[in-house]
Design a protein around this motif. Structure first.
Motif, PDB file in Angstrom:
ATOM      1  N   MET A   3       0.827  -1.227   0.000  1.00 36.38           N
ATOM      2  CA  MET A   3       0.000   0.000   0.000  1.00 36.38           C
ATOM      3  C   MET A   3       0.860   1.275   0.000  1.00 36.38           C
ATOM      4  O   MET A   3       1.830   1.373   0.726  1.00 36.38           O
ATOM      5  N   GLN A   4       0.457   2.248  -0.825  1.00 36.25           N
ATOM      6  CA  GLN A   4       1.132   3.549  -0.839  1.00 36.25           C
ATOM      7  C   GLN A   4       0.127   4.623  -0.412  1.00 36.25           C
ATOM      8  O   GLN A   4      -1.019   4.616  -0.860  1.00 36.25           O
ATOM      9  N   ARG A   5       0.618   5.546   0.433  1.00 35.89           N
ATOM     10  CA  ARG A   5      -0.268   6.606   0.944  1.00 35.89           C
ATOM     11  C   ARG A   5       0.617   7.796   1.274  1.00 35.89           C
ATOM     12  O   ARG A   5       1.681   7.628   1.856  1.00 35.89           O
ATOM     13  N   ARG A   6       0.197   8.988   0.885  1.00 37.41           N
ATOM     14  CA  ARG A   6       0.948  10.183   1.277  1.00 37.41           C
ATOM     15  C   ARG A   6       0.633  10.528   2.720  1.00 37.41           C
ATOM     16  O   ARG A   6      -0.471  10.261   3.205  1.00 37.41           O
ATOM     17  N   SER A   7       1.593  11.148   3.407  1.00 37.61           N
ATOM     18  CA  SER A   7       1.346  11.476   4.813  1.00 37.61           C
ATOM     19  C   SER A   7       1.115  12.970   5.011  1.00 37.61           C
ATOM     20  O   SER A   7       1.045  13.442   6.139  1.00 37.61           O
ATOM     21  N   ASP A   8       0.964  13.719   3.876  1.00 35.64           N
ATOM     22  CA  ASP A   8       0.857  15.185   4.013  1.00 35.64           C
ATOM     23  C   ASP A   8      -0.399  15.751   3.345  1.00 35.64           C
ATOM     24  O   ASP A   8      -0.423  16.920   2.961  1.00 35.64           O
ATOM     25  N   ILE A   9      -1.432  14.911   3.208  1.00 39.67           N
ATOM     26  CA  ILE A   9      -2.652  15.412   2.537  1.00 39.67           C
ATOM     27  C   ILE A   9      -3.284  16.529   3.389  1.00 39.67           C
ATOM     28  O   ILE A   9      -3.503  16.367   4.588  1.00 39.67           O
ATOM     29  N   GLY A  10      -3.540  17.634   2.744  1.00 40.77           N
ATOM     30  CA  GLY A  10      -4.199  18.764   3.419  1.00 40.77           C
ATOM     31  C   GLY A  10      -3.256  19.734   4.087  1.00 40.77           C
ATOM     32  O   GLY A  10      -3.670  20.848   4.451  1.00 40.77           O
TER      33      GLY A  10
END
Ligand code: AMP
Ligand code: GLY
Length: 423
Positions: free
Chosen positions: A409-416
């Motif tokens: 799984m890939q996910r950004r940690s800086d959304i918003g």
């Protein structure tokens, strides 16, 4: 009432979810849908999202309204064939969808109607493109004229890169026919905003401003994707800036389309760069953005069935629209190797636990395998939550997201986080 939604992504799950809360209690059909839409309505297999196939499904199920999510069926004229067969449709015609389907059409519309946008030239051959490049400083932006699934824009930082891109697009046909003609335009600096409206061609309902996160990695690094997350927040645009965009961009666009014999109805996505010299249009899309739809539909307080019916019937002036207070954040969970060829078929865990935190998990590339939910595409899930403030909405979305797991799984940690400066 039976409503057919065409598409299979996070946007279509969000549309189905919001429609399902309507006081009209519609029966919801989704063609083809995903594992998330299957829990709300009935998924219908469909061979292709072609005009004939969609019309056949609409006829078989005698639906009362059709909502089309993605761009390809819009550009291919699905809405036109449905209307010719007597169906009520919320979507632009093929002629109106050229605003997304042809960058040259949309740039010429902006030029004709005086809509603020980047300075540009059109090149029909590689030789012409190489000559045009001499007139633009670097960085310079090259855009394939046709639809290219998010791969049609190249930002070249040197003349050498620009020339290589011209040869790739126009000689080697890296994007097929989409790159036969190109737009070459000035590189703009500023903050990007997704501004979406719903229109019946006359009345305009603005949605709250949102921001997408296109790059795969934190801090906007790495290759572009379909969108790794989004947030909506009224603070992204001041009321004065929003009024300016409605007056200087949206109104002239709708008048220009009407004058062109292609009145626009449906969701219009205006991608803007807010520069030091004011807003400039980067692109138009003839639909709701994805993942912007997930945050905007969660923020919508009004009944979506009323809104869609009124827009499709050209009676939007009769409806009142209200929004929930506070920002909303959607974190996309993508498959390993995305935006390259994604690793699919991975078992997904933690959806129920994430939702027990108060978030909604919108499915994108998911399917059912036995008793499991498994990944089937690049963007897999969008964990979406709202809050009284942007920091609270970000915290709520990441708290829910922490429960989700699948291999690679890939996910950004800086959304918003780009929006935190406004709080
Ligand atoms: P699009 O596929 O048209 O959404 O473009 C992809 C991305 O390229 C946009 O989201 C912008 O970040 C960037 N972009 C497009 N046009 C320009 C421009 N004229 N100047 C700077 N960035 C641009
Ligand atoms: N999020 C941008 C798009 O849907 O094209």
């Amino acid at each position: 009432m039976k409503i057919l939604i065409v598409g299979s992504g996070g946007r279509e799950h969000a549309i189905a979810w919001k429609l399902s809360q309507s006081r009209h209690h519609p029966e919801i059909l989704i063609a083809p849908g995903n594992a998330g839409t299957a829990s709300i309505g009935r998924n219908l297999p469909i061979a292709a999202l072609s005009p004939d196939a969609v019309t056949a499904v609409a006829r078989e199920h005698a639906v009362d309204l059709v909502i089309i999510g993605p761009e390809l069926p819009l550009v291919e004229g699905v809405a036109d064939t449905l209307r010719e067969n007597g169906f009520l449709v919320l979507a632009p015609s093929a002629a109106a969808a050229r605003i997304e389907g042809s960058k040259i059409f949309s740039k010429r519309l902006m030029e004709k109607t005086g809509i603020p946008t980047a300075r540009f030239s059109v090149a029909e051959t590689a030789v012409e493109a190489l000559r045009v490049l001499e007139d633009f400083p670097v960085p310079v932006v090259l855009k394939a004229d046709g639809l290219a699934a998010g791969k049609g824009v190249v930002i070249a930082h040197t003349l050498e890169e620009a020339r290589t891109a011209v040869l790739d697009l126009m000689e080697a046909k890296a994007l097929g026919d989409a790159g036969t003609r190109v737009v070459i335009e000035e590189f703009l600096v500023g903050e990007e905003v997704s501004f979406i409206i719903l229109t019946d061609g006359v009345t305009v309902i603005p949605f709250p401003p949102a921001q997408d996160h296109k790059a795969i990695f934190d801090d906007d690094r790495g290759p572009n994707t379909g969108g790794m997350g989004a947030y909506s927040d009224s603070r992204i645009l001041s009321p004065a800036m929003q009024a300016q965009i409605l007056r200087d961009v949206v109104e002239p666009t709708l008048r220009g389309m009407e004058a062109d014999g292609a009145p626009f109805t449906g969701f219009l996505f205006v991608g803007l760069m807010i520069t030091a010299d004011g807003p400039r249009v980067l692109e138009f899309n003839a639909r709701l953005g994805d993942p912007e739809a997930q945050v905007l539909l969660m923020a919508l307080d009004s009944d979506l069935v009323d809104l869609c019916l009124a827009a499709a019937r050209r009676q939007l002036a009769d409806v009142e629209v209200s929004w929930k207070s506070g920002p909303t954040v959607c974190i996309v969970h993508a498959a390993a190797n995305y935006p390259g060829r994604p690793l699919v078929g991975q078992r997904i865990e933690g959806i129920r636990e994430a939702e027990s935190e108060g978030a909604i998990v919108f499915h994108a590339g998911t399917g059912v395998s036995g008793s499991d939910i498994v990944s089937t595409g690049g963007r897999v899930l969008g964990v979406t939550a709202s809050g009284e403030s942007l920091p609270q909405a970000i915290e709520a979305a990441y708290r829910a997201s922490a429960h989700i797991h699948f291999e690679g799984m890939q996910r950004r940690s800086d959304i918003g986080t780009k929006g935190l400066k406004r709080w």
